[in-house]
Design an enzyme around this catalytic site. Structure first.
Site, mmCIF file in Angstrom:
data_model
loop_
_atom_site.group_PDB
_atom_site.id
_atom_site.type_symbol
_atom_site.label_atom_id
_atom_site.label_comp_id
_atom_site.label_asym_id
_atom_site.label_seq_id
_atom_site.Cartn_x
_atom_site.Cartn_y
_atom_site.Cartn_z
ATOM 1 N N HIS A 50 12.912 4.950 9.483
ATOM 2 C CA HIS A 50 12.816 3.527 9.825
ATOM 3 C C HIS A 50 13.394 2.653 8.710
ATOM 4 C CE1 HIS A 50 10.472 -0.206 11.145
ATOM 5 N NE2 HIS A 50 11.293 0.103 12.131
ATOM 6 N N GLY A 107 -1.337 0.655 0.941
ATOM 7 C CA GLY A 107 -0.174 -0.215 1.086
ATOM 8 C C GLY A 107 0.984 0.147 0.172
ATOM 9 N N PHE A 139 4.815 -2.906 11.778
ATOM 10 C CA PHE A 139 6.218 -3.211 11.543
ATOM 11 C C PHE A 139 7.081 -2.286 12.394
ATOM 12 C CE2 PHE A 139 3.680 -3.851 7.725
ATOM 13 C CZ PHE A 139 3.908 -5.201 7.462
ATOM 14 N N GLY A 146 3.635 7.181 6.606
ATOM 15 C CA GLY A 146 3.487 5.718 6.631
ATOM 16 C C GLY A 146 2.958 5.248 7.972
ATOM 17 N N HIS A 167 9.251 1.821 0.219
ATOM 18 C CA HIS A 167 10.674 1.495 0.247
ATOM 19 C C HIS A 167 11.361 1.540 -1.115
ATOM 20 C CE1 HIS A 167 10.718 -0.611 4.428
ATOM 21 N NE2 HIS A 167 10.554 0.692 4.487
ATOM 22 N N SER A 188 1.872 11.022 0.181
ATOM 23 C CA SER A 188 2.738 12.049 0.770
ATOM 24 C C SER A 188 2.833 13.299 -0.096
ATOM 25 C CB SER A 188 4.167 11.499 0.903
ATOM 26 O OG SER A 188 4.400 11.073 2.206
HETATM 27 N N1 SAH Z 1 4.586 2.889 10.646
HETATM 28 C C1 SAH Z 1 3.848 1.663 10.411
HETATM 29 C C2 SAH Z 1 4.302 0.871 9.198
HETATM 30 C C3 SAH Z 1 4.212 1.621 7.891
HETATM 31 S S1 SAH Z 1 4.245 0.527 6.491
HETATM 32 C C4 SAH Z 1 3.897 0.798 11.684
HETATM 33 O O1 SAH Z 1 4.333 1.299 12.736
HETATM 34 O O2 SAH Z 1 3.481 -0.344 11.641
HETATM 35 C C5 SAH Z 1 4.360 1.685 5.192
HETATM 36 C C6 SAH Z 1 3.100 2.472 4.883
HETATM 37 O O3 SAH Z 1 3.453 3.503 3.974
HETATM 38 C C7 SAH Z 1 1.974 1.673 4.226
HETATM 39 O O4 SAH Z 1 0.838 1.702 5.026
HETATM 40 C C8 SAH Z 1 1.731 2.401 2.890
HETATM 41 O O5 SAH Z 1 0.361 2.512 2.546
HETATM 42 C C9 SAH Z 1 2.339 3.761 3.137
HETATM 43 N N2 SAH Z 1 2.821 4.441 1.936
HETATM 44 C C10 SAH Z 1 3.682 3.971 1.007
HETATM 45 N N3 SAH Z 1 3.915 4.891 0.058
HETATM 46 C C11 SAH Z 1 3.188 5.993 0.392
HETATM 47 C C12 SAH Z 1 2.993 7.291 -0.187
HETATM 48 N N4 SAH Z 1 3.616 7.656 -1.322
HETATM 49 N N5 SAH Z 1 2.184 8.150 0.421
HETATM 50 C C13 SAH Z 1 1.525 7.804 1.562
HETATM 51 N N6 SAH Z 1 1.676 6.599 2.163
HETATM 52 C C14 SAH Z 1 2.482 5.708 1.589
HETATM 53 MG MG MG Z 2 9.123 0.379 8.465
#
Ligand code: SAH
Ligand code: MG
Length: 208
Positions: free
Chosen positions: A167, A73, A15, A41, A142, A122
């Site tokens: 982002h 995810g 994304f 992410g 999000h 995180s």
């Molecule tokens: N940067 C990526 C898109 C990230 S999508 C790109 O360039 O395509 C968001 C990601 O955040 C997902 O893979 C999800 O697993 C991760 N995510 C969501 N909440 C999280 C958390 N609390 N800790 C670690 N990763 C998380």
């Molecule tokens: Mg994004």
């Protein structure tokens, strides 16, 4: 500036728009010489590829990108949700799982020496974190809770002159979730960051 990667990035699930990818690469190149990069992410590694290309091109011996993702995810990737991808669903374990695809993409690009995957939430990765960061890219969950948590986990580790890139900034609620822009505003309101640039949905701030 159009950066070309060792693998066909159009085949990498993710994304990130082209102009946002170029901006990540551009700021990554400046910051990779100053200290570690970190992204919250990674998904299948699209953004990771641009940040690690910046590491390789700028300071190959010292630069590194910490790629934080629990790889199960976000809310919107789960079974039945809008951004669910059945190819990334591990039926045996009954869960969404991007880790194998992430590793495959980093390996195919030949970028393993610039990427440290941190496969945990995180909040867990940040528990004992002490390393100053030259650039943080927040692209995780999000929900307001998730975005706030990423901000609290990582923004305070950005060194002076370092970059905070966020982002999925959508000004109007019809365009998308409001959590990323909420933390962008929080960063500005803290007085610790100044706005540098907006590229598509990517907001770039500098730690004063
Ligand atoms: N940067 C990526 C898109 C990230 S999508 C790109 O360039 O395509 C968001 C990601 O955040 C997902 O893979 C999800 O697993 C991760 N995510 C969501 N909440 C999280 C958390 N609390 N800790 C670690 N990763 C998380
Ligand atoms: Mg994004």
């Amino acid at each position: 500036m159009a950066v070309s990667l060792p693998i066909d990035v159009s085949l990498v699930k993710g994304f990130l728009a082209d102009d946002e990818a170029d901006a990540l690469y551009r700021y990554g190149c400046v910051q990779a010489a100053n200290g570690a990069l970190l992204e919250g992410g990674s998904y299948c590694g699209k953004s990771t590829l641009y940040l690690s290309q910046a590491c390789r091109d700028t300071a190959p011996a010292t630069a590194v990108v910490y790629a934080v993702d629990h790889h199960i995810g976000s809310e919107e990737h789960q079974l039945g949700e809008m951004f669910h991808d059945p190819e990334l669903y591990n039926a045996e374990e009954a869960r969404f799982d991007t880790l194998a695809e992430f590793r495959r993409n980093i390996r195919r690009a030949g970028f393993e020496e610039w990427v440290v995957p941190l496969v945990a939430p995180s909040e867990v990765c940040a528990k004992h974190w002490q390393t100053p960061l030259a650039m943080v890219f927040i692209d995780g969950g999000h929900s307001l809770e998730a975005a706030l948590s990423d901000y609290r986990c990582w923004a305070m580790h950005i060194q002076r002159g370092g970059i905070l890139a966020i982002h999925d900034l959508f000004t109007a609620p019809e365009e998308g979730g409001q959590a990323p822009i909420a933390i962008y505003r929080l960063a500005l309101a803290s007085g610790l960051f100044e706005p540098l640039e907006r590229v598509n949905s990517l907001g770039v701030l500098r730690r004063i």
